[in-house]
Scaffold this active site. Structure first.
Site, PDB file in Angstrom:
ATOM      1  CG  ASP A 186      -4.638   0.888 -12.110  1.00 16.56           C
ATOM      2  OD1 ASP A 186      -3.635   0.836 -12.844  1.00 16.56           O
ATOM      3  OD2 ASP A 186      -4.573   0.783 -10.879  1.00 16.56           O
ATOM      4  CG  LEU A 203      -1.834  -1.210   1.397  1.00 18.26           C
ATOM      5  CD1 LEU A 203      -2.767  -0.980   2.591  1.00 18.26           C
ATOM      6  CD2 LEU A 203      -2.644  -1.508   0.149  1.00 18.26           C
ATOM      7  CG  HIS A 256      -3.146   1.234  -2.151  1.00 17.46           C
ATOM      8  ND1 HIS A 256      -1.809   1.083  -2.415  1.00 17.46           N
ATOM      9  CD2 HIS A 256      -3.801   0.553  -3.123  1.00 17.46           C
ATOM     10  CE1 HIS A 256      -1.656   0.324  -3.491  1.00 17.46           C
ATOM     11  NE2 HIS A 256      -2.843   0.000  -3.952  1.00 17.46           N
TER      12      HIS A 256
HETATM   13  O1  PAF Z   1      -5.928  -2.407  -8.851  1.00 20.67           O
HETATM   14  C1  PAF Z   1      -5.568  -3.462  -8.295  1.00 20.67           C
HETATM   15  O2  PAF Z   1      -4.817  -3.457  -7.312  1.00 20.67           O
HETATM   16  C2  PAF Z   1      -6.038  -4.802  -8.835  1.00 20.67           C
HETATM   17  O3  PAF Z   1      -6.098  -4.779 -10.203  1.00 20.67           O
HETATM   18  C3  PAF Z   1      -7.354  -5.269  -8.210  1.00 20.67           C
HETATM   19  C4  PAF Z   1      -8.501  -4.318  -8.534  1.00 20.67           C
HETATM   20  C5  PAF Z   1      -7.211  -5.389  -6.703  1.00 20.67           C
HETATM   21  C6  PAF Z   1      -7.737  -6.648  -8.765  1.00 20.67           C
HETATM   22  O4  PAF Z   1      -6.760  -7.594  -8.482  1.00 20.67           O
END
Ligand code: PAF
Length: 278
Positions: free
Chosen positions: A148, A33, A37
């Protein structure tokens, strides 16, 4: 802070919380993290009575030549961050795929361009594990970063298409002081590469400044970004596109919400980033 390692136990806790009328907010991650996060957890903390963080490095979303075996892990540090952000439960399954597993969720169009072109199977791996995690954690809200972007768009599409009863909450990319988007993969960069990496967000910023000055042609905006990125020849660009934020299809003219998205290798590290232009 409770650590749960079995899906059955997690489902029991989630079911019980729902029966008590509690809302569940969920932040799915692959661990290691960072401040990005932490921001997702902060948003989740405000949304739900129960905040669940999952940590699972999902083999299905890695290609055979990708970084699954060296993906960074540090559970002690992760749990410290989780605790500081008020997480109630860490769901850390050892395994998510039972023997004989053969069911996948494939979102079609929005996964074909951008990263989809260079990472075949990646988004099927993502949507499959996220659907499984939703079935286990039973969240009312699930929080995802916009770094992402294609992942976020694919998950939103899946949720709409399959009537999943969960609200997807997007959260803006958190950046280092120099502008580099936070990513667990930044840990791969050597000090020299880390210095050079700033050229990536700078290229996006150059395009955004140009768009703000009135230039809307995607071609001109891409040229400006590529020129800025060329200042750092160590980058090997996979794609640089101006796309519609919902369909992810390339646009010729940047309009409201248009996003410039880029993926490039710096040495062995693949970096992605995106920025809303207008
Ligand atoms: O973004 C991420 O960390 C991953 O792609 C996820 C959404 C946890 C799926 O494994």
């Amino acid at each position: 802070l409770k650590v749960v390692t079995s899906s059955a136990q997690m489902q029991k806790l989630a079911g019980a919380a729902r029966l008590r009328g509690k809302t569940i907010a969920f932040v799915p991650t692959m661990g290691y993290l960072h401040a990005g996060h932490a921001r997702l957890l902060k948003v989740g903390r405000r949304l739900g009575d129960v905040l669940v963080l999952s940590i699972f490095v999902n083999p299905m979303q890695f290609g055979p030549k990708e970084d699954l075996s060296r993906y960074p892990r540090d559970f002690r540090r992760d749990s410290k961050i989780a605790r500081a952000e008020g997480t109630d439960i860490i769901f850390k399954p050892g395994e998510m795929y039972p023997p004989g597993f053969q069911t996948h969720i494939e979102v079609e169009k929005v996964t074909t361009g951008l990263c989809g072109e260079f990472r075949p199977g990646h988004f099927t791996g993502v949507t499959t594990i996220v659907a499984k995690l939703f079935n286990v954690v039973k969240p009312h809200f699930a929080v995802f970063g916009t770094k992402d972007l294609q992942q976020l768009v694919s998950i939103k599409r899946m949720v709409r298409d399959l009537d999943m009863d969960v609200k997807i909450i997007p959260v803006l990319t958190v950046r280092e002081a120099d502008g580099l988007a936070m990513s667990s993969r930044n840990a791969y960069l050597s000090p020299d590469e880390r210095t050079k990496a700033v050229a990536l967000p700078n290229a996006l910023k150059a395009a955004k400044a140009l768009a703000r000055s009135g230039v809307k042609s995607a071609g001109a905006l891409k040229s400006a970004a590529l020129k800025a990125l060329a200042k750092e020849p160590a980058f090997k660009i996979q794609y640089l596109e101006v796309v519609d934020p919902d369909t992810l299809e390339p646009v010729k003219v940047a309009g409201k919400g248009s996003v410039m998205a880029v993926a490039a290798y710096l040495g062995k590290t693949r970096l992605i980033d995106n920025l809303v232009l207008a």
